[in-house]
Write an enzyme that holds these catalytic residues in place. Sequence first.
Site, PDB file in Angstrom:
ATOM      1  N   ASP A 221       0.858  -1.188   0.000  1.00 42.69           N
ATOM      2  CA  ASP A 221       0.000   0.000   0.000  1.00 42.69           C
ATOM      3  C   ASP A 221       0.898   1.244   0.000  1.00 42.69           C
ATOM      4  OD1 ASP A 221      -2.160   1.889   0.555  1.00 42.69           O
ATOM      5  OD2 ASP A 221      -3.340   0.130   1.110  1.00 42.69           O
TER       6      ASP A 221
ATOM      7  N   HIS B 270       2.140   2.066  -3.207  1.00 41.76           N
ATOM      8  CA  HIS B 270       1.212   3.022  -3.818  1.00 41.76           C
ATOM      9  C   HIS B 270       1.734   4.452  -3.747  1.00 41.76           C
ATOM     10  CE1 HIS B 270      -2.379   0.012  -3.167  1.00 41.76           C
ATOM     11  NE2 HIS B 270      -1.375  -0.497  -3.853  1.00 41.76           N
TER      12      HIS B 270
END
Length: 398
Positions: free
Chosen positions: A222, A245
Amino acid sequence: MMMGSSSTPLKVFVLVFLFVWVAEGQTRTKVFNVVRFGAVADGKTDNSKAFGNAWREACRWEGRNKVLIPEGTYMASPVMFQGPCKGYMVFETKGVVKAPTDLSMFDDSWITFQYINGLTISGGGTFDGQGASAWPYNQCTRNPNCKSLPVSIRFNFITNGMVRHISSIDSKLFHFNIFGCKKMKLRFIKISAPEDSPNTDGIHLGSSRGIQISRSVIGTGDDCISIGPGSKNIRISKVFCGPGHGISVGSLGKYQNEEDVMGIIVRNCTFSGTSNGVRIKTWAPSPASLASNFTFKDIFMNNVYNPIFIDQQYCPSRSCNPKAASQVQISDVRYRNIWGTSGSKLAVNLLCSPGVPCRNVELKDINLVHKGYGGPATSSCSYVNGVAYGRQIPPSCL
Ligand SMILES: *[C@@H]1O[C@H](CO)[C@@H](O)[C@H](O)[C@H]1NC(C)=O
Ligand SMILES: *[C@@H]1O[C@H](CO)[C@@H](O)[C@H](O)[C@H]1NC(C)=O
């Protein structure tokens, strides 16, 4: 004392001796080795009681006190290291601290440091969250009433903190969560979890000010770093991010009365193979708040899918209603000297809110190329006011 009758050289000697003795006393570190409190490095014994007892004992003393975890592998169930403490606390781990895999043992965290003024965490050791067996139980992308998995390390209300030369691997949820902290530095941190592990954010910050993160390597499933509501004066430099991310401000605007986010600098960072580079995202719709004074500069993007991205229409679990706009006002955002390769054609995407358009966005010296299918890189602007100058690849939409 017989000072009155002693000769001058003796007085001087006594004074010097006293001075050295006092200075020593102030700088000497008292060491509380967890093994003396019953910890066993066999990778199986639950050491959380021994860790907690070592901490409580160290916390009672003035001066500089060190809880030491020597080399070896120590299993520990959830444990809280709580202040306030009498002196300055050092938590040094040379070993590996391992989380249990049985989820029934956890509430929302594994290791918590809280209410401490003056804390150093160091030692070159590793915190292993053993997340792999927990990741299939992460329901939160589908079910908003899910029970959250535990965060590996929480820092709650720490002031004057330093975290350095520490690794964190395979957290069940976030690796580090920083909440209500002031004046913290994180350096030489290594964080890793597989690219497909859910919500394993590297460092999440919220309601904190004066936080510096530098010289660290973060690769997760993430965000490498996510910056939530109430973050002020945050400096991030020399971070290598990937996979993951990217570095995100947000998501902002999920709840009523969120605190503003102000004063973020991200510089001299590298993003490699990440889905986003530098991103600001807000829910749509969302209540009013401010997100202002951000600088993203001297950043290298290596095959990043969305290198420069403002997304004010973030609504992952439902379809966005374009009339129900985000009311988070984004302003004073500077992108300077950002170069490298974009994994998608749309290298610069500034998707602001029709309700409160972005104000004063600056693009300066952008050089992001897209190779392969679809042709050269492009940029897209919606509801943005700003200026572009210097080199602009792709051509600026401002
Ligand atoms: C913008 O943020 C930076 C970094 O936190 C800070 O040093 C600076 O004073 C802020 N500028 C304004 C105008 O608030
Ligand atoms: C940051 O990056 C810029 C551009 O690559 C470089 O000129 C500068 O020396 C770097 N600063 C530091 C402190 O590394």
